[in-house]
Design a protein around this motif. Sequence first.
Motif, PDB file in Angstrom:
ATOM      1  N   VAL A 158      27.299  35.869  46.376  1.00 55.93           N
ATOM      2  CA  VAL A 158      28.299  36.758  45.769  1.00 55.93           C
ATOM      3  C   VAL A 158      28.896  36.196  44.483  1.00 55.93           C
ATOM      4  O   VAL A 158      29.393  36.956  43.646  1.00 55.93           O
ATOM      5  N   GLU A 159      28.851  34.878  44.289  1.00 59.58           N
ATOM      6  CA  GLU A 159      29.358  34.302  43.042  1.00 59.58           C
ATOM      7  C   GLU A 159      28.266  34.123  41.995  1.00 59.58           C
ATOM      8  O   GLU A 159      28.481  33.514  40.946  1.00 59.58           O
ATOM      9  N   GLY A 160      27.071  34.632  42.281  1.00 61.45           N
ATOM     10  CA  GLY A 160      26.017  34.671  41.281  1.00 61.45           C
ATOM     11  C   GLY A 160      25.166  33.425  41.157  1.00 61.45           C
ATOM     12  O   GLY A 160      24.267  33.368  40.313  1.00 61.45           O
TER      13      GLY A 160
ATOM     14  N   SER B 227      28.941  34.764  36.524  1.00 65.78           N
ATOM     15  CA  SER B 227      30.106  35.316  37.217  1.00 65.78           C
ATOM     16  C   SER B 227      29.596  36.221  38.336  1.00 65.78           C
ATOM     17  O   SER B 227      28.511  36.799  38.227  1.00 65.78           O
ATOM     18  N   GLY B 228      30.378  36.324  39.406  1.00 69.21           N
ATOM     19  CA  GLY B 228      29.928  37.043  40.591  1.00 69.21           C
ATOM     20  C   GLY B 228      30.644  38.362  40.796  1.00 69.21           C
ATOM     21  O   GLY B 228      31.343  38.866  39.918  1.00 69.21           O
ATOM     22  N   ILE B 229      30.497  38.914  42.018  1.00 68.24           N
ATOM     23  CA  ILE B 229      30.994  40.265  42.294  1.00 68.24           C
ATOM     24  C   ILE B 229      32.235  40.286  43.172  1.00 68.24           C
ATOM     25  O   ILE B 229      32.711  41.364  43.519  1.00 68.24           O
ATOM     26  N   SER B 230      32.784  39.124  43.535  1.00 72.42           N
ATOM     27  CA  SER B 230      33.869  39.100  44.525  1.00 72.42           C
ATOM     28  C   SER B 230      35.139  39.783  44.034  1.00 72.42           C
ATOM     29  O   SER B 230      36.000  40.150  44.842  1.00 72.42           O
ATOM     30  N   ASN B 231      35.274  39.978  42.718  1.00 76.22           N
ATOM     31  CA  ASN B 231      36.474  40.645  42.189  1.00 76.22           C
ATOM     32  C   ASN B 231      36.239  42.122  41.851  1.00 76.22           C
ATOM     33  O   ASN B 231      37.143  42.800  41.358  1.00 76.22           O
ATOM     34  N   VAL B 232      35.040  42.613  42.110  1.00 79.45           N
ATOM     35  CA  VAL B 232      34.751  44.028  41.843  1.00 79.45           C
ATOM     36  C   VAL B 232      35.490  44.892  42.870  1.00 79.45           C
ATOM     37  O   VAL B 232      35.463  44.618  44.068  1.00 79.45           O
ATOM     38  N   THR B 233      36.154  45.940  42.394  1.00 82.58           N
ATOM     39  CA  THR B 233      36.944  46.801  43.277  1.00 82.58           C
ATOM     40  C   THR B 233      36.364  48.214  43.334  1.00 82.58           C
ATOM     41  O   THR B 233      35.564  48.610  42.486  1.00 82.58           O
ATOM     42  N   GLU B 234      36.814  48.964  44.355  1.00 85.81           N
ATOM     43  CA  GLU B 234      36.408  50.365  44.475  1.00 85.81           C
ATOM     44  C   GLU B 234      36.847  51.153  43.235  1.00 85.81           C
ATOM     45  O   GLU B 234      36.145  52.061  42.789  1.00 85.81           O
ATOM     46  N   GLU B 235      38.025  50.803  42.673  1.00 92.00           N
ATOM     47  CA  GLU B 235      38.513  51.501  41.482  1.00 92.00           C
ATOM     48  C   GLU B 235      37.574  51.283  40.297  1.00 92.00           C
ATOM     49  O   GLU B 235      37.294  52.219  39.537  1.00 92.00           O
ATOM     50  N   ASP B 236      37.109  50.060  40.120  1.00 94.05           N
ATOM     51  CA  ASP B 236      36.161  49.788  39.040  1.00 94.05           C
ATOM     52  C   ASP B 236      34.943  50.704  39.155  1.00 94.05           C
ATOM     53  O   ASP B 236      34.505  51.311  38.167  1.00 94.05           O
ATOM     54  N   LEU B 237      34.393  50.773  40.360  1.00 91.41           N
ATOM     55  CA  LEU B 237      33.185  51.563  40.567  1.00 91.41           C
ATOM     56  C   LEU B 237      33.455  53.054  40.368  1.00 91.41           C
ATOM     57  O   LEU B 237      32.613  53.780  39.834  1.00 91.41           O
ATOM     58  N   ARG B 238      34.622  53.503  40.781  1.00 88.97           N
ATOM     59  CA  ARG B 238      34.965  54.921  40.638  1.00 88.97           C
ATOM     60  C   ARG B 238      35.088  55.305  39.152  1.00 88.97           C
ATOM     61  O   ARG B 238      34.573  56.331  38.715  1.00 88.97           O
ATOM     62  N   TYR B 239      35.770  54.444  38.370  1.00 89.19           N
ATOM     63  CA  TYR B 239      35.879  54.716  36.939  1.00 89.19           C
ATOM     64  C   TYR B 239      34.502  54.661  36.275  1.00 89.19           C
ATOM     65  O   TYR B 239      34.183  55.479  35.399  1.00 89.19           O
TER      66      TYR B 239
ATOM     67  N   TYR C 190      34.951  45.790  49.058  1.00 91.17           N
ATOM     68  CA  TYR C 190      34.069  44.617  49.019  1.00 91.17           C
ATOM     69  C   TYR C 190      34.117  43.854  50.340  1.00 91.17           C
ATOM     70  O   TYR C 190      33.070  43.518  50.915  1.00 91.17           O
ATOM     71  N   ASP C 191      35.309  43.569  50.830  1.00 91.70           N
ATOM     72  CA  ASP C 191      35.445  42.778  52.061  1.00 91.70           C
ATOM     73  C   ASP C 191      34.788  43.463  53.253  1.00 91.70           C
ATOM     74  O   ASP C 191      34.125  42.812  54.071  1.00 91.70           O
ATOM     75  N   GLU C 192      34.950  44.767  53.344  1.00 91.75           N
ATOM     76  CA  GLU C 192      34.380  45.512  54.470  1.00 91.75           C
ATOM     77  C   GLU C 192      32.850  45.482  54.434  1.00 91.75           C
ATOM     78  O   GLU C 192      32.193  45.233  55.449  1.00 91.75           O
ATOM     79  N   VAL C 193      32.286  45.715  53.270  1.00 91.15           N
ATOM     80  CA  VAL C 193      30.829  45.742  53.155  1.00 91.15           C
ATOM     81  C   VAL C 193      30.236  44.348  53.318  1.00 91.15           C
ATOM     82  O   VAL C 193      29.160  44.184  53.906  1.00 91.15           O
ATOM     83  N   LEU C 194      30.936  43.326  52.824  1.00 89.48           N
ATOM     84  CA  LEU C 194      30.459  41.953  53.006  1.00 89.48           C
ATOM     85  C   LEU C 194      30.329  41.621  54.485  1.00 89.48           C
ATOM     86  O   LEU C 194      29.318  41.039  54.919  1.00 89.48           O
ATOM     87  N   LYS C 195      31.320  41.991  55.275  1.00 90.43           N
ATOM     88  CA  LYS C 195      31.255  41.731  56.723  1.00 90.43           C
ATOM     89  C   LYS C 195      30.064  42.441  57.357  1.00 90.43           C
ATOM     90  O   LYS C 195      29.375  41.889  58.219  1.00 90.43           O
ATOM     91  N   GLU C 196      29.808  43.667  56.933  1.00 94.65           N
ATOM     92  CA  GLU C 196      28.656  44.400  57.450  1.00 94.65           C
ATOM     93  C   GLU C 196      27.358  43.706  57.059  1.00 94.65           C
ATOM     94  O   GLU C 196      26.433  43.572  57.883  1.00 94.65           O
TER      95      GLU C 196
END
Length: 429
Positions: A197-199, A226-238, A176-182
């Motif tokens: 990002v917080e909706g 609720s927003g997306i700032s707590n979404v992780t790569e693991e969540d998306l992978r599962y 999330y942090d990397e893509v946000l910066k981009e």
Amino acid sequence: MKAISIGLLGLGTVGAGVIQIIKNHQDKLMHQVGCPVIIKKILVQDINKTRSIEVEKELLTSNADEILNDKEIDVIIEVMGGVGATKDYLINALRQGKHVVTANKDLMALHGSELLTVASEHGCDLFYEASVAGGIPILRGLVDGLASDRITQMMGIVNGTTNYILTKMSNEGRSYDEVLKEAQALGFAEADPTSDVEGLDAARKMAILATLGFSMHIDLEDVEVSGISNVTEEDLRYGEQLGYTMKLIGYAHREEEKVEVSVAPTFLSDNHPLASVQNEYNAVYVYGEAVGETMFYGPGAGSLPTATAVVSDLVAVIKNLRLGVNGRSAVTPQYSKQLKDDGEKFSKYFLRIHVQDEVGVFAEITSIFAKHGVSFEKILQLPIKKNETSEIVLVTHRSSLTDYDQILQKLTDLDAVKEIKSAYRVVRN
């Protein structure tokens, strides 16, 4: 018919697009409305600032009164943003008989009802198509195209920034942090991205959509967010393993006379039409009792897409001028507001839980769900090497929000549960 004179409040990205369209499409506008359309004055903060579009300096002013008090100006186009001073400007303009076109979602979500009342009292048009989903004509679709239908549900991607971030995280496995910066570097996200990002941005748009779609005055505080700032790569992978794609979804549902409106990161089944909406694009899925399912799709932001919606509203104002019917299009909400309670809100849910890797733990968890009548649609159980911990990923069948909240609390209180890593709504097509 005499030329229509425009006062433009703001000359940022969208303001520049409005000038470009009015200048380059003058022949089409003449054909549509039968008269020239000219921008007489433009409100800016700094007259001497270097701009992306060439504008005659004599058109610029830093004094709003030069526009608001000019009797020759017929229509105010507001693309400056903000709420406090902007609201005062527009109320002043409406009271002086000037029609208003705005792209200001914050203003319309917070004070739209008041502004529309003032417009109606003074026989003025107030149009705001560009305030939701940029160049997608969703508001006009609800008000005109689906006027005879009864809308039961609207759900969609109404924020391009979060959709860009989630698309990149999903497709490229990045954080999330990397893509946000981009996204910030590319101009898709603001330096302070909180509203996106917080909706909050999506919530304002959903309040506007729900008010129009359900003909019921929905306030911003009625939208659960609720927003997306707590979404992780693991969540998306599962989610991907289970056949889901993550999107920040605005959701508005009417059942009988009660409604719910929310914005939350949501797992959509991969075959859902919204799951394929990528990057900064927006889409809104609308369910009507008569028409069935329709989807509005397109660029949700940007200079020219948003400016196109603004100028389309301007054309509507001028056509009303020619017919002498300004101020008659606003329709007060038909229904009094009735919000669902938590026991009347139903969904499927995705849960990631870290538990002690011990015999009987899963049975304890299962019994908590069973006591609330909630069964499982999908289950993954994976060992975690460190600390003798297991990770359980669950997708439930439909549950009321009341039961779901009670289940979460009981899981948190369970000694064997170390942490509830994430929890999201699930929507299948």
